[in-house]
Design a protein around this motif. Structure first.
Motif, mmCIF file in Angstrom:
data_model
loop_
_atom_site.group_PDB
_atom_site.id
_atom_site.type_symbol
_atom_site.label_atom_id
_atom_site.label_comp_id
_atom_site.label_asym_id
_atom_site.label_seq_id
_atom_site.Cartn_x
_atom_site.Cartn_y
_atom_site.Cartn_z
ATOM 1 N N HIS A 1 34.573 -13.468 19.219
ATOM 2 C CA HIS A 1 34.786 -12.450 20.244
ATOM 3 C C HIS A 1 35.676 -11.313 19.747
ATOM 4 O O HIS A 1 35.385 -10.132 19.980
ATOM 5 C CB HIS A 1 35.402 -13.093 21.491
ATOM 6 N N GLY A 2 36.750 -11.636 19.035
ATOM 7 C CA GLY A 2 37.682 -10.614 18.571
ATOM 8 C C GLY A 2 37.049 -9.620 17.618
ATOM 9 O O GLY A 2 37.227 -8.406 17.748
ATOM 10 N N LYS A 3 36.298 -10.123 16.650
ATOM 11 C CA LYS A 3 35.609 -9.249 15.691
ATOM 12 C C LYS A 3 34.628 -8.322 16.407
ATOM 13 O O LYS A 3 34.546 -7.135 16.101
ATOM 14 C CB LYS A 3 34.855 -10.097 14.655
ATOM 15 N N MET A 4 33.885 -8.894 17.335
ATOM 16 C CA MET A 4 32.894 -8.109 18.069
ATOM 17 C C MET A 4 33.557 -6.987 18.867
ATOM 18 O O MET A 4 33.149 -5.817 18.779
ATOM 19 C CB MET A 4 32.106 -9.022 19.015
ATOM 20 N N VAL A 5 34.586 -7.336 19.617
ATOM 21 C CA VAL A 5 35.261 -6.345 20.458
ATOM 22 C C VAL A 5 35.896 -5.256 19.608
ATOM 23 O O VAL A 5 35.836 -4.064 19.947
ATOM 24 C CB VAL A 5 36.314 -7.027 21.355
ATOM 25 N N ASN A 6 36.496 -5.617 18.493
ATOM 26 C CA ASN A 6 37.107 -4.614 17.611
ATOM 27 C C ASN A 6 36.073 -3.609 17.116
ATOM 28 O O ASN A 6 36.344 -2.400 17.055
ATOM 29 C CB ASN A 6 37.779 -5.296 16.413
ATOM 30 N N LYS A 7 34.898 -4.098 16.751
ATOM 31 C CA LYS A 7 33.851 -3.189 16.266
ATOM 32 C C LYS A 7 33.325 -2.319 17.395
ATOM 33 O O LYS A 7 33.091 -1.115 17.211
ATOM 34 C CB LYS A 7 32.701 -3.992 15.640
ATOM 35 N N PHE A 8 33.132 -2.907 18.565
ATOM 36 C CA PHE A 8 32.674 -2.129 19.709
ATOM 37 C C PHE A 8 33.693 -1.040 20.064
ATOM 38 O O PHE A 8 33.324 0.102 20.363
ATOM 39 C CB PHE A 8 32.451 -3.030 20.924
ATOM 40 N N ASN A 9 34.984 -1.380 20.009
ATOM 41 C CA ASN A 9 36.024 -0.400 20.316
ATOM 42 C C ASN A 9 36.074 0.703 19.263
ATOM 43 O O ASN A 9 36.280 1.878 19.583
ATOM 44 C CB ASN A 9 37.391 -1.088 20.406
#
Length: 283
Positions: A257-265
Protein backbone atom coordinates in the motif's frame (compact mmCIF):
# COMPACT_ATOMS: atom_id res chain seq x y z
CA UNK A 1 -1.84 -1.07 -24.53
CA UNK A 2 -5.53 -1.45 -25.36
CA UNK A 3 -6.47 -0.31 -21.86
CA UNK A 4 -4.06 2.63 -21.97
CA UNK A 5 -5.22 3.93 -25.35
CA UNK A 6 -8.87 3.48 -24.42
CA UNK A 7 -8.32 5.37 -21.17
CA UNK A 8 -6.56 8.23 -22.96
CA UNK A 9 -9.22 8.84 -25.58
CA UNK A 10 -12.06 8.52 -23.06
CA UNK A 11 -11.16 11.96 -21.68
CA UNK A 12 -8.94 13.40 -24.43
CA UNK A 13 -11.94 13.85 -26.71
CA UNK A 14 -13.15 16.57 -24.35
CA UNK A 15 -9.65 18.01 -23.83
CA UNK A 16 -9.32 16.68 -20.28
CA UNK A 17 -5.75 15.42 -19.90
CA UNK A 18 -5.44 15.64 -16.08
CA UNK A 19 -2.18 17.62 -16.31
CA UNK A 20 -0.37 17.60 -12.97
CA UNK A 21 1.69 20.39 -11.37
CA UNK A 22 4.76 19.23 -13.32
CA UNK A 23 2.91 19.73 -16.59
CA UNK A 24 2.61 15.98 -17.25
CA UNK A 25 -0.69 14.54 -18.54
CA UNK A 26 -1.93 11.56 -16.52
CA UNK A 27 -5.40 10.82 -17.94
CA UNK A 28 -4.36 7.56 -19.64
CA UNK A 29 -2.57 6.32 -16.51
CA UNK A 30 -5.53 7.21 -14.31
CA UNK A 31 -7.97 5.37 -16.56
CA UNK A 32 -5.63 2.39 -16.91
CA UNK A 33 -5.38 1.99 -13.12
CA UNK A 34 -9.14 2.30 -12.82
CA UNK A 35 -9.65 -0.41 -15.48
CA UNK A 36 -7.04 -2.61 -13.79
CA UNK A 37 -8.51 -2.44 -10.31
CA UNK A 38 -12.10 -2.69 -11.53
CA UNK A 39 -11.19 -5.98 -13.23
CA UNK A 40 -9.22 -7.18 -10.20
CA UNK A 41 -12.22 -6.48 -7.98
CA UNK A 42 -14.47 -8.38 -10.37
CA UNK A 43 -12.34 -11.44 -11.17
CA UNK A 44 -10.08 -11.61 -8.09
CA UNK A 45 -6.93 -13.02 -9.73
CA UNK A 46 -4.14 -14.48 -7.64
CA UNK A 47 -1.51 -13.28 -10.13
CA UNK A 48 -1.32 -10.35 -12.57
CA UNK A 49 1.00 -9.54 -15.50
CA UNK A 50 0.94 -6.53 -17.86
CA UNK A 51 2.18 -6.86 -21.45
CA UNK A 52 3.18 -3.91 -23.64
CA UNK A 53 4.08 -3.05 -27.21
CA UNK A 54 7.70 -1.94 -27.48
CA UNK A 55 7.51 0.42 -30.44
CA UNK A 56 5.79 0.32 -33.80
CA UNK A 57 8.49 -1.64 -35.65
CA UNK A 58 7.97 -5.40 -35.42
CA UNK A 59 8.61 -8.49 -37.51
CA UNK A 60 5.15 -7.89 -39.02
CA UNK A 61 6.18 -4.49 -40.41
CA UNK A 62 9.22 -6.23 -41.91
CA UNK A 63 6.93 -8.77 -43.58
CA UNK A 64 4.52 -6.10 -44.82
CA UNK A 65 5.56 -2.45 -44.74
CA UNK A 66 1.95 -1.21 -44.77
CA UNK A 67 1.06 -3.14 -41.61
CA UNK A 68 -0.65 -0.62 -39.29
CA UNK A 69 0.64 2.16 -41.55
CA UNK A 70 -2.81 3.74 -41.40
CA UNK A 71 -2.25 4.70 -37.76
CA UNK A 72 -0.86 8.13 -37.06
CA UNK A 73 1.67 9.09 -34.43
CA UNK A 74 0.32 8.94 -30.86
CA UNK A 75 -0.90 12.27 -29.46
CA UNK A 76 1.84 14.26 -27.73
CA UNK A 77 -0.17 14.19 -24.50
CA UNK A 78 -0.04 10.38 -24.50
CA UNK A 79 3.67 9.92 -25.26
CA UNK A 80 5.07 10.64 -21.75
CA UNK A 81 2.46 8.33 -20.24
CA UNK A 82 3.91 5.25 -21.99
CA UNK A 83 6.90 5.11 -19.63
CA UNK A 84 5.12 6.52 -16.59
CA UNK A 85 2.41 3.87 -16.62
CA UNK A 86 5.09 1.19 -16.51
CA UNK A 87 6.62 2.92 -13.50
CA UNK A 88 3.24 2.79 -11.78
CA UNK A 89 2.83 -0.89 -12.62
CA UNK A 90 6.30 -1.59 -11.23
CA UNK A 91 5.36 0.09 -7.94
CA UNK A 92 2.32 -2.21 -7.80
CA UNK A 93 4.78 -5.13 -8.00
CA UNK A 94 3.17 -6.27 -11.25
CA UNK A 95 5.62 -7.51 -13.93
CA UNK A 96 5.92 -5.40 -17.10
CA UNK A 97 6.53 -7.72 -20.05
CA UNK A 98 7.45 -6.65 -23.58
CA UNK A 99 9.99 -7.48 -26.28
CA UNK A 100 11.34 -5.26 -29.05
CA UNK A 101 10.25 -6.54 -32.46
CA UNK A 102 7.05 -8.11 -31.17
CA UNK A 103 3.64 -6.90 -30.14
CA UNK A 104 2.06 -7.15 -26.72
CA UNK A 105 -0.29 -9.77 -28.18
CA UNK A 106 2.68 -12.05 -28.90
CA UNK A 107 3.89 -11.74 -25.31
CA UNK A 108 0.36 -12.38 -24.03
CA UNK A 109 0.02 -15.44 -26.25
CA UNK A 110 3.37 -16.87 -25.18
CA UNK A 111 2.74 -16.40 -21.46
CA UNK A 112 -0.85 -17.60 -21.68
CA UNK A 113 0.15 -20.81 -23.44
CA UNK A 114 2.85 -21.53 -20.86
CA UNK A 115 0.93 -20.60 -17.72
CA UNK A 116 -2.30 -22.31 -18.82
CA UNK A 117 -0.60 -25.68 -18.51
CA UNK A 118 -0.99 -25.50 -14.73
CA UNK A 119 -3.24 -22.48 -14.13
CA UNK A 120 -6.44 -20.85 -15.29
CA UNK A 121 -5.62 -17.76 -17.35
CA UNK A 122 -7.85 -14.75 -17.99
CA UNK A 123 -6.75 -12.17 -20.57
CA UNK A 124 -8.17 -8.66 -20.13
CA UNK A 125 -8.13 -6.60 -23.32
CA UNK A 126 -10.14 -4.48 -25.71
CA UNK A 127 -8.66 -6.25 -28.74
CA UNK A 128 -10.72 -9.04 -30.30
CA UNK A 129 -7.64 -10.47 -32.03
CA UNK A 130 -6.84 -12.14 -28.71
CA UNK A 131 -9.87 -14.41 -29.12
CA UNK A 132 -7.75 -16.73 -31.27
CA UNK A 133 -5.95 -17.76 -28.04
CA UNK A 134 -9.07 -19.27 -26.46
CA UNK A 135 -8.58 -22.84 -25.35
CA UNK A 136 -8.86 -24.97 -22.24
CA UNK A 137 -7.77 -22.86 -19.25
CA UNK A 138 -7.59 -19.65 -21.32
CA UNK A 139 -10.53 -17.22 -21.26
CA UNK A 140 -10.71 -13.70 -22.68
CA UNK A 141 -12.32 -10.75 -20.92
CA UNK A 142 -13.24 -8.17 -23.57
CA UNK A 143 -13.75 -4.63 -22.34
CA UNK A 144 -17.02 -3.06 -23.36
CA UNK A 145 -17.97 0.61 -23.05
CA UNK A 146 -17.35 2.13 -19.64
CA UNK A 147 -15.82 0.53 -16.56
CA UNK A 148 -16.76 -2.91 -15.29
CA UNK A 149 -18.64 -3.96 -18.42
CA UNK A 150 -17.21 -7.15 -19.88
CA UNK A 151 -17.89 -9.92 -22.36
CA UNK A 152 -16.19 -13.06 -21.06
CA UNK A 153 -15.37 -15.64 -23.72
CA UNK A 154 -14.38 -19.29 -23.57
CA UNK A 155 -14.06 -21.76 -26.44
CA UNK A 156 -17.68 -22.85 -26.28
CA UNK A 157 -19.13 -19.33 -26.39
CA UNK A 158 -16.88 -18.34 -29.28
CA UNK A 159 -17.93 -21.41 -31.27
CA UNK A 160 -21.59 -20.68 -30.52
CA UNK A 161 -21.32 -17.07 -31.70
CA UNK A 162 -19.03 -17.47 -34.71
CA UNK A 163 -19.63 -21.03 -35.87
CA UNK A 164 -15.87 -21.62 -36.06
CA UNK A 165 -13.26 -22.50 -33.44
CA UNK A 166 -10.82 -19.87 -32.08
CA UNK A 167 -7.85 -21.06 -34.16
CA UNK A 168 -9.91 -20.64 -37.33
CA UNK A 169 -10.09 -16.94 -36.52
CA UNK A 170 -6.57 -16.64 -37.93
CA UNK A 171 -7.69 -17.92 -41.32
CA UNK A 172 -10.84 -15.79 -41.08
CA UNK A 173 -8.76 -12.63 -40.76
CA UNK A 174 -6.39 -13.79 -43.50
CA UNK A 175 -9.34 -14.14 -45.88
CA UNK A 176 -11.28 -11.00 -45.00
CA UNK A 177 -8.35 -8.77 -44.00
CA UNK A 178 -8.26 -6.30 -41.15
CA UNK A 179 -8.78 -2.59 -41.82
CA UNK A 180 -7.61 -1.69 -38.30
CA UNK A 181 -4.23 -3.38 -38.84
CA UNK A 182 -4.23 -2.32 -42.50
CA UNK A 183 -3.84 -5.59 -44.34
CA UNK A 184 -6.23 -6.44 -47.15
CA UNK A 185 -6.83 -10.19 -47.15
CA UNK A 186 -8.48 -11.42 -50.35
CA UNK A 187 -10.04 -8.56 -52.24
CA UNK A 188 -13.79 -9.07 -52.50
CA UNK A 189 -14.04 -11.68 -49.70
CA UNK A 190 -15.90 -10.33 -46.67
CA UNK A 191 -16.62 -11.79 -43.25
CA UNK A 192 -19.84 -13.54 -44.27
CA UNK A 193 -18.22 -15.38 -47.19
CA UNK A 194 -15.04 -16.13 -45.23
CA UNK A 195 -17.04 -17.67 -42.37
CA UNK A 196 -19.05 -19.80 -44.77
CA UNK A 197 -15.90 -21.06 -46.48
CA UNK A 198 -14.24 -21.97 -43.18
CA UNK A 199 -17.37 -23.66 -41.85
CA UNK A 200 -17.40 -25.77 -45.01
CA UNK A 201 -13.70 -26.43 -45.61
CA UNK A 202 -12.22 -25.80 -42.11
CA UNK A 203 -9.00 -24.02 -43.15
CA UNK A 204 -7.23 -22.14 -45.91
CA UNK A 205 -5.61 -25.43 -46.96
CA UNK A 206 -9.04 -27.03 -47.11
CA UNK A 207 -10.34 -24.18 -49.25
CA UNK A 208 -7.37 -24.37 -51.62
CA UNK A 209 -7.81 -28.15 -51.95
CA UNK A 210 -11.40 -27.54 -53.03
CA UNK A 211 -11.10 -24.50 -55.27
CA UNK A 212 -13.07 -26.21 -58.02
CA UNK A 213 -16.02 -26.54 -55.63
CA UNK A 214 -16.21 -22.78 -55.07
CA UNK A 215 -18.14 -20.35 -57.20
CA UNK A 216 -16.27 -19.04 -60.22
CA UNK A 217 -16.03 -15.61 -58.58
CA UNK A 218 -14.72 -16.95 -55.26
CA UNK A 219 -12.12 -19.11 -56.99
CA UNK A 220 -10.88 -16.24 -59.12
CA UNK A 221 -10.61 -13.85 -56.16
CA UNK A 222 -8.59 -16.32 -54.10
CA UNK A 223 -6.30 -17.26 -56.98
CA UNK A 224 -5.68 -13.59 -57.75
CA UNK A 225 -4.68 -12.85 -54.15
CA UNK A 226 -3.10 -16.15 -53.16
CA UNK A 227 0.26 -14.67 -52.18
CA UNK A 228 -1.43 -11.95 -50.13
CA UNK A 229 -3.65 -14.56 -48.46
CA UNK A 230 -0.65 -16.48 -47.15
CA UNK A 231 1.06 -13.25 -46.04
CA UNK A 232 -2.06 -12.05 -44.21
CA UNK A 233 -2.25 -15.31 -42.29
CA UNK A 234 1.28 -14.69 -40.98
CA UNK A 235 0.24 -11.18 -39.95
CA UNK A 236 -2.96 -12.35 -38.27
CA UNK A 237 -1.49 -15.15 -36.19
CA UNK A 238 -0.33 -14.32 -32.69
CA UNK A 239 3.20 -15.63 -32.15
CA UNK A 240 3.14 -17.84 -29.05
CA UNK A 241 6.85 -18.67 -29.12
CA UNK A 242 8.33 -15.31 -28.15
CA UNK A 243 11.41 -15.19 -25.92
CA UNK A 244 9.65 -13.88 -22.81
CA UNK A 245 8.93 -15.56 -19.50
CA UNK A 246 7.35 -14.77 -16.17
CA UNK A 247 7.03 -17.21 -13.30
CA UNK A 248 3.97 -17.40 -11.09
CA UNK A 249 6.12 -16.31 -8.15
CA UNK A 250 7.02 -13.09 -9.98
CA UNK A 251 3.40 -12.42 -10.88
CA UNK A 252 1.78 -12.96 -7.48
CA UNK A 253 -0.63 -10.10 -6.85
CA UNK A 254 0.50 -8.59 -3.57
CA UNK A 255 0.48 -4.79 -3.53
CA UNK A 256 2.37 -2.81 -0.91
CA UNK A 257 0.00 0.00 0.00
CA UNK A 258 2.75 2.49 0.90
CA UNK A 259 4.64 2.11 -2.38
CA UNK A 260 1.44 2.45 -4.37
CA UNK A 261 0.25 5.56 -2.56
CA UNK A 262 3.66 7.23 -2.83
CA UNK A 263 3.68 6.74 -6.60
CA UNK A 264 0.10 7.92 -6.96
CA UNK A 265 0.93 11.03 -4.91
CA UNK A 266 4.07 11.68 -6.95
CA UNK A 267 2.06 11.73 -10.17
CA UNK A 268 -0.92 13.41 -8.46
CA UNK A 269 -3.30 10.62 -9.43
CA UNK A 270 -6.48 11.57 -7.63
CA UNK A 271 -9.99 10.26 -7.02
CA UNK A 272 -8.92 6.61 -6.99
CA UNK A 273 -9.78 6.11 -3.30
CA UNK A 274 -13.18 4.57 -3.91
CA UNK A 275 -12.03 1.89 -6.32
CA UNK A 276 -8.91 1.08 -4.29
CA UNK A 277 -10.79 0.75 -1.01
CA UNK A 278 -12.75 -2.16 -2.46
CA UNK A 279 -9.49 -4.07 -2.60
CA UNK A 280 -9.49 -4.44 1.19
CA UNK A 281 -6.81 -6.85 2.34
CA UNK A 282 -5.20 -7.04 -1.12
CA UNK A 283 -3.64 -3.61 -0.59
Amino acid sequence: MALLFRSFFATAMSGYYMINSNGVPTNAIHGFIKHLFTAVNEFKPSHVVCCWDMGSKTYRTELYSDYKANRGEPPIELVPQFDLVKEVVTELDIPNIGLVGYEADDCIGTLAQTLSEDSEVYILTGDQDILQLLKENISVILLKKGYGNYAVYNEALFLEEKGINPRQMIDLKALMGDSSDNYPGVKGIGEKTALKLLQTYESIEGILDNLDSLTKSQKQKIENDLEMLHLCRKLAEINCSVDVCCSLDEAKFNIEHGKMVNKFNELELKNLDKILSVQGSLI
